[in-house]
Design a protein around this motif. Structure first.
Motif, PDB file in Angstrom:
ATOM      1  N   LYS A 200      -0.045   8.339  12.157  1.00  0.00           N
ATOM      2  CA  LYS A 200       0.312   9.744  12.292  1.00  0.00           C
ATOM      3  C   LYS A 200       1.755   9.899  12.800  1.00  0.00           C
ATOM      4  O   LYS A 200       2.270   9.055  13.539  1.00  0.00           O
ATOM      5  CB  LYS A 200      -0.635  10.431  13.297  1.00  0.00           C
ATOM      6  N   ASN A 201       2.376  10.988  12.378  1.00  0.00           N
ATOM      7  CA  ASN A 201       3.681  11.361  12.910  1.00  0.00           C
ATOM      8  C   ASN A 201       3.510  11.957  14.304  1.00  0.00           C
ATOM      9  O   ASN A 201       2.387  12.216  14.761  1.00  0.00           O
ATOM     10  CB  ASN A 201       4.354  12.378  11.981  1.00  0.00           C
ATOM     11  N   ALA A 202       4.626  12.207  14.962  1.00  0.00           N
ATOM     12  CA  ALA A 202       4.575  12.751  16.321  1.00  0.00           C
ATOM     13  C   ALA A 202       3.875  14.102  16.361  1.00  0.00           C
ATOM     14  O   ALA A 202       3.239  14.456  17.368  1.00  0.00           O
ATOM     15  CB  ALA A 202       6.000  12.872  16.874  1.00  0.00           C
ATOM     16  N   ASP A 203       3.950  14.861  15.266  1.00  0.00           N
ATOM     17  CA  ASP A 203       3.307  16.179  15.255  1.00  0.00           C
ATOM     18  C   ASP A 203       1.849  16.119  14.825  1.00  0.00           C
ATOM     19  O   ASP A 203       1.199  17.147  14.652  1.00  0.00           O
ATOM     20  CB  ASP A 203       4.084  17.138  14.342  1.00  0.00           C
ATOM     21  N   GLY A 204       1.319  14.887  14.640  1.00  0.00           N
ATOM     22  CA  GLY A 204      -0.084  14.733  14.279  1.00  0.00           C
ATOM     23  C   GLY A 204      -0.354  14.711  12.785  1.00  0.00           C
ATOM     24  O   GLY A 204      -1.491  14.485  12.367  1.00  0.00           O
ATOM     25  N   SER A 205       0.669  14.941  11.982  1.00  0.00           N
ATOM     26  CA  SER A 205       0.477  14.902  10.531  1.00  0.00           C
ATOM     27  C   SER A 205       0.412  13.461  10.042  1.00  0.00           C
ATOM     28  O   SER A 205       0.857  12.527  10.719  1.00  0.00           O
ATOM     29  CB  SER A 205       1.617  15.644   9.835  1.00  0.00           C
ATOM     30  N   VAL A 206      -0.168  13.277   8.844  1.00  0.00           N
ATOM     31  CA  VAL A 206      -0.300  11.933   8.265  1.00  0.00           C
ATOM     32  C   VAL A 206       1.082  11.395   7.899  1.00  0.00           C
ATOM     33  O   VAL A 206       1.924  12.097   7.339  1.00  0.00           O
ATOM     34  CB  VAL A 206      -1.210  11.965   7.027  1.00  0.00           C
TER      35      VAL A 206
ATOM     36  N   PHE B  47       0.864  -1.178   0.000  1.00  0.00           N
ATOM     37  CA  PHE B  47       0.000   0.000   0.000  1.00  0.00           C
ATOM     38  C   PHE B  47       0.900   1.228   0.000  1.00  0.00           C
ATOM     39  O   PHE B  47       1.722   1.402   0.892  1.00  0.00           O
ATOM     40  CB  PHE B  47      -0.906  -0.009   1.235  1.00  0.00           C
ATOM     41  N   LEU B  48       0.723   2.106  -1.004  1.00  0.00           N
ATOM     42  CA  LEU B  48       1.654   3.212  -1.213  1.00  0.00           C
ATOM     43  C   LEU B  48       1.060   4.578  -0.865  1.00  0.00           C
ATOM     44  O   LEU B  48       1.590   5.600  -1.289  1.00  0.00           O
ATOM     45  CB  LEU B  48       2.131   3.220  -2.672  1.00  0.00           C
ATOM     46  N   GLY B  49       0.011   4.577  -0.082  1.00  0.00           N
ATOM     47  CA  GLY B  49      -0.562   5.840   0.368  1.00  0.00           C
ATOM     48  C   GLY B  49       0.002   6.215   1.723  1.00  0.00           C
ATOM     49  O   GLY B  49       1.216   6.285   1.916  1.00  0.00           O
ATOM     50  N   CYS B  50      -0.883   6.451   2.675  1.00  0.00           N
ATOM     51  CA  CYS B  50      -0.403   6.660   4.037  1.00  0.00           C
ATOM     52  C   CYS B  50       0.002   5.307   4.620  1.00  0.00           C
ATOM     53  O   CYS B  50      -0.431   4.261   4.131  1.00  0.00           O
ATOM     54  CB  CYS B  50      -1.486   7.303   4.892  1.00  0.00           C
ATOM     55  N   GLU B  51       0.839   5.333   5.633  1.00  0.00           N
ATOM     56  CA  GLU B  51       1.131   4.088   6.336  1.00  0.00           C
ATOM     57  C   GLU B  51      -0.116   3.685   7.114  1.00  0.00           C
ATOM     58  O   GLU B  51      -0.700   4.490   7.827  1.00  0.00           O
ATOM     59  CB  GLU B  51       2.330   4.267   7.254  1.00  0.00           C
ATOM     60  N   GLN B  52      -0.540   2.419   6.952  1.00  0.00           N
ATOM     61  CA  GLN B  52      -1.809   1.975   7.510  1.00  0.00           C
ATOM     62  C   GLN B  52      -1.657   1.485   8.946  1.00  0.00           C
ATOM     63  O   GLN B  52      -0.779   0.677   9.251  1.00  0.00           O
ATOM     64  CB  GLN B  52      -2.397   0.848   6.651  1.00  0.00           C
ATOM     65  N   ASP B  53      -2.545   1.987   9.790  1.00  0.00           N
ATOM     66  CA  ASP B  53      -2.664   1.483  11.154  1.00  0.00           C
ATOM     67  C   ASP B  53      -3.803   0.465  11.141  1.00  0.00           C
ATOM     68  O   ASP B  53      -4.976   0.822  11.007  1.00  0.00           O
ATOM     69  CB  ASP B  53      -2.987   2.648  12.099  1.00  0.00           C
ATOM     70  N   VAL B  54      -3.455  -0.828  11.209  1.00  0.00           N
ATOM     71  CA  VAL B  54      -4.453  -1.897  11.074  1.00  0.00           C
ATOM     72  C   VAL B  54      -4.826  -2.487  12.432  1.00  0.00           C
ATOM     73  O   VAL B  54      -5.353  -3.596  12.500  1.00  0.00           O
ATOM     74  CB  VAL B  54      -3.925  -3.001  10.132  1.00  0.00           C
ATOM     75  N   SER B  55      -4.575  -1.736  13.500  1.00  0.00           N
ATOM     76  CA  SER B  55      -4.904  -2.254  14.837  1.00  0.00           C
ATOM     77  C   SER B  55      -6.406  -2.303  15.060  1.00  0.00           C
ATOM     78  O   SER B  55      -6.868  -2.920  16.019  1.00  0.00           O
ATOM     79  CB  SER B  55      -4.239  -1.384  15.910  1.00  0.00           C
TER      80      SER B  55
END
Length: 716
Positions: free
Chosen positions: A386-392, A370-378
């Motif tokens: 999200k990054n530490a600053d809240g950005s995608v 998957f080449l979009g955002c990194e997926q959180d599949v939890s």
């Protein structure tokens, strides 16, 4: 087989001429002069007079889809122009000009008895030999027919093109014109079946058997009278119904006498995604797909689906027997992984490589990540990390580039014939996907640029319009509703039931929650539901695209060519239905992805030029000229034998299709003006035999299935 193996993107010619014309309005219709130097100018534009009904809307949609210019006058609009001599004709540089080459009316006279507007149209058609289409009218002596021998439903009726129709405007059809019957509870078609009136110069082109009676009655025919030619249509339809789609090309060709801007083809291309990879399998107990993001991590047993060498041989044999090329979207990393886990063996890849010339090949990335955002599949559904600053947190440009380049290098190592400017990312990822990722991955465009990608696959169900992504233009693909996680019929039916049945029936209820989605009346039978319901619905949907001048490809997955090989009934059914309906003069056009992208690109530029009033086109005698903006290729359909005038003489114009020649045209090298010469001048109207009385046609009924089209299948 009647179908050509493929037709490439339409060839070039040119139709540009600087006109520099000035127009002066005329108070009355100017009479065309007899000499060639004074022949009238006929503008290549259609007048559509609409009462808001589906018949005129369908014809306008056909013209719009082909790129044929038209002007709509809405009868119910208080601000509409008056249809009089000045509206219809004038003079240009002293030459009489007809502003419209054809007239479409909702019926044979929508204005009423004694109408000055209808009288102006009659005089115009007589003066300039302009044909008229009655989009849907009552059968009467006024249009050359006897009173109807039958008035009512023709749902499910098999109409036929007559010998005259096959020798005339509908010669691209084998003969049958099946009328839809998608619902037993909704009326979808209505017709007045009638026979020609005594002494009338009426030629039936399409006829149908009289339900409950004997003989046949006309559905479409040509009535010549009073120096006019009138196409009389006596059945109701909308732009989506198969019966109209089959006849739409012939109606457009008849009214324009095969001389028009715009062109239409019947297209079909099928992409097979995930080749060399393995697809996760649907779990009927968990109602999700273990190993994929719709199942919580750790649930269920993964048992992926992967084609075998026997499946490759079957695909190659099938392609040869159907004379149809499949496009294989490949993931080279899938073969590398398989060899690592199987002592270097991969019979699937060996078989495909040995028969690589039987297919076309598209880069589908090396590992299908998957080449979009990194997926959180939890959690289900997944969300963007999200990054530490809240950005995608997005997949990097370097990773996207690696996936493209590594797959390209793997293809080169086994000599797959790949076009390096084509790409389909896994799941169309990197592009926006609602609701989790509403914008494209900002790293996608620079990665495409770094790898010289010009054409990028997208999912038509969520990203239908062609758009620019860095250097690439998207090519929207129609998903065939056969699931990627199904290799067996039982899996396909079970998942289909889960998606399209209500919670009260044991389904997911998604069909109740999602907009524009309908539910099945009840679960499909596991043994018969696929063949008796899903396959016919998917064939009908695909045929709707094929008959709609839609070049966008369809896509399935390699899993659908494995195990039960569940894709073939849909593909076979679509190809066979097409062969049953069309002659060899109108083959399916099977283009590769880059050529489809170019077709969509050229259509968009042409439509912009038309909508902004930057296109002028006309015919004077046997000469056709078109003016369009610099850099915009025009599209045109002309009679067989049309020649393009060039400095050294003439050359052929366009490509043959359905009894005409057509193509995209652009300025020829070293020329700024090009002239097309017709082999024959379109015929004039019949000799005038006096005027018929002007009275409004009776109001015609529309069944519910015409005013609100009955869908083929659950929609999503």
């Amino acid at each position: 087989m009647k179908r050509l193996r493929r037709q490439r993107a339409l060839g070039a010619g040119a139709l540009l001429l600087a006109l520099g014309l000035s127009a002066a309005p005329a108070g009355a219709l100017p009479a065309p002069a007899a000499t060639a130097a004074e022949q009238p100018r006929i503008d290549l534009r259609v007048l559509v007079v609409s009462d808001g009904g589906p018949g005129t809307a369908a014809i306008a949609a056909e013209l719009d889809g082909a790129g044929t210019p038209y002007t709509v006058v809405q009868l119910g609009d208080a601000q509409r122009p008056l249809i009089d001599a000045a509206f219809l004709a004038d003079t240009v540089d002293g030459r009489p000009r007809a502003k419209f080459q054809a007239v479409v009316l909702p019926n044979d006279n929508p204005f009423g008895a004694g109408s000055a507007e209808m009288a102006a149209l009659v005089a115009y058609e007589q003066t300039y030999a302009v044909p008229q289409v009655d989009a849907y009218t009552y059968a009467s002596a006024q249009n050359g027919l006897q009173p109807p021998v039958y008035s009512g439903s023709v749902d499910g009726v098999r109409a036929e093109v007559t010998t005259a129709g096959r020798g005339g405007p509908f010669g691209y059809l084998e003969g049958a014109v099946p009328f839809e019957d998608n619902s037993p509870t909704v009326g979808e078609s209505y017709a007045f079946l009638a026979r020609p009136a005594a002494g009338a110069d009426f030629t039936t082109y399409v006829e149908a058997p009289v339900p409950g009676g004997s003989g046949t009655g006309s559905l479409v025919g040509e009535y010549r009278h009073d120096g006019r030619r009138e196409l009389v249509v006596t059945f109701a339809y909308n732009q989506y119904q198969q019966q109209f789609r089959l006849l739409a090309r012939g109606i457009a060709d008849w009214m324009t006498q095969n001389v028009r801007l715009g062109a239409a083809r019947n297209y079909f291309a099928v992409h097979v995604d995930d080749v060399f990879a393995a697809d996760d399998r649907w779990d009927a107990t968990l109602n999700c797909t273990p190993g994929d993001v719709d199942c919580p991590p750790g649930q269920g047993q993964t048992n992926p689906i992967r084609m075998t060498a026997a499946d490759v041989q079957h695909a190659a044999d099938w392609s040869a027997s159907r004379d149809f090329t499949l496009d294989m979207a490949y993931n080279g990393g899938g073969s590398v992984e398989h060899r690592e886990n199987n002592n270097g063996a991969d019979p699937l890849a060996d078989s495909f490589v040995a028969q690589r010339g039987d297919f076309r090949w598209i880069n589908h990335t090396y590992d299908h990540p998957f080449l979009g955002c990194e997926q959180d599949v939890s959690s289900v559904p997944w969300k963007c990390a999200k990054n530490a600053d809240g950005s995608v947190k997005y997949v990097s440009q370097a990773e996207i580039s690696r996936q493209i380049a590594d797959n390209r290098q793997w293809a080169a190592s086994v000599q797959l014939p790949v076009e390096n400017d084509e790409l389909v990312t896994g799941e169309h990822s990197g592009l926006k996907v609602a609701p989790q990722q509403p914008e494209d991955n900002p790293n996608l465009a620079p990665a495409l640029a770094a790898n010289s990608i010009g054409w990028l696959g997208s999912d038509n169900s969520r990203d239908p319009q062609q758009r620019q992504v860095g250097p690439a233009k998207t090519v929207s693909r129609h998903p065939i509703n056969i699931f990627y996680n199904a290799g067996k019929i039982a899996e396909q039916v079970d998942e289909y039931n889960w998606i399209y049945t209500r919670r009260s029936q044991g389904g997911s209820g998604l069909c109740e929650d999602l907009p524009n989605t309908t539910c099945l009346p009840g679960p499909l039978d596991a043994a018969t539901g696929y063949a008796q319901y899903i396959v016919p619905q998917e064939i009908s949907t695909a045929m709707g695209h094929v008959l709609g001048n839609d070049p966008r490809p369809h896509y399935i997955h390699q899993s659908n060519l494995a195990e039960d090989r569940i894709a073939y009934p849909v593909l076979d059914g679509t190809l066979q239905r097409y062969d049953d309906l069309y002659t060899a003069s109108a083959p399916l056009v099977n283009l590769r992805m880059r050529d489809i992208g170019a077709e969509l690109r050229d259509r968009a530029a042409w439509r912009t030029a038309l909508n902004s009033g930057q296109v002028t086109a006309y015919r004077i005698g046997d000469t056709v000229t078109v003016q369009a903006p610099a850099g915009v290729r025009a599209t045109a359909t002309m009679p067989d034998g049309t020649r393009r005038v060039i400095a050294s003489g003439t050359d052929a114009f366009g490509q043959e299709y359905a009894g005409t020649v057509s193509g995209w045209v652009a300025p020829d090298g070293g020329q700024s003006a090009v002239t097309l010469k017709l082999a024959e001048v379109p015929e004039a109207g019949a000799a005038r035999r006096g005027s018929a009385p002007l009275k409004a046609a009776p109001r015609t009924p529309f069944p519910a299935g015409v005013t609100r089209s009955v869908p083929y299948q659950p929609q999503r």
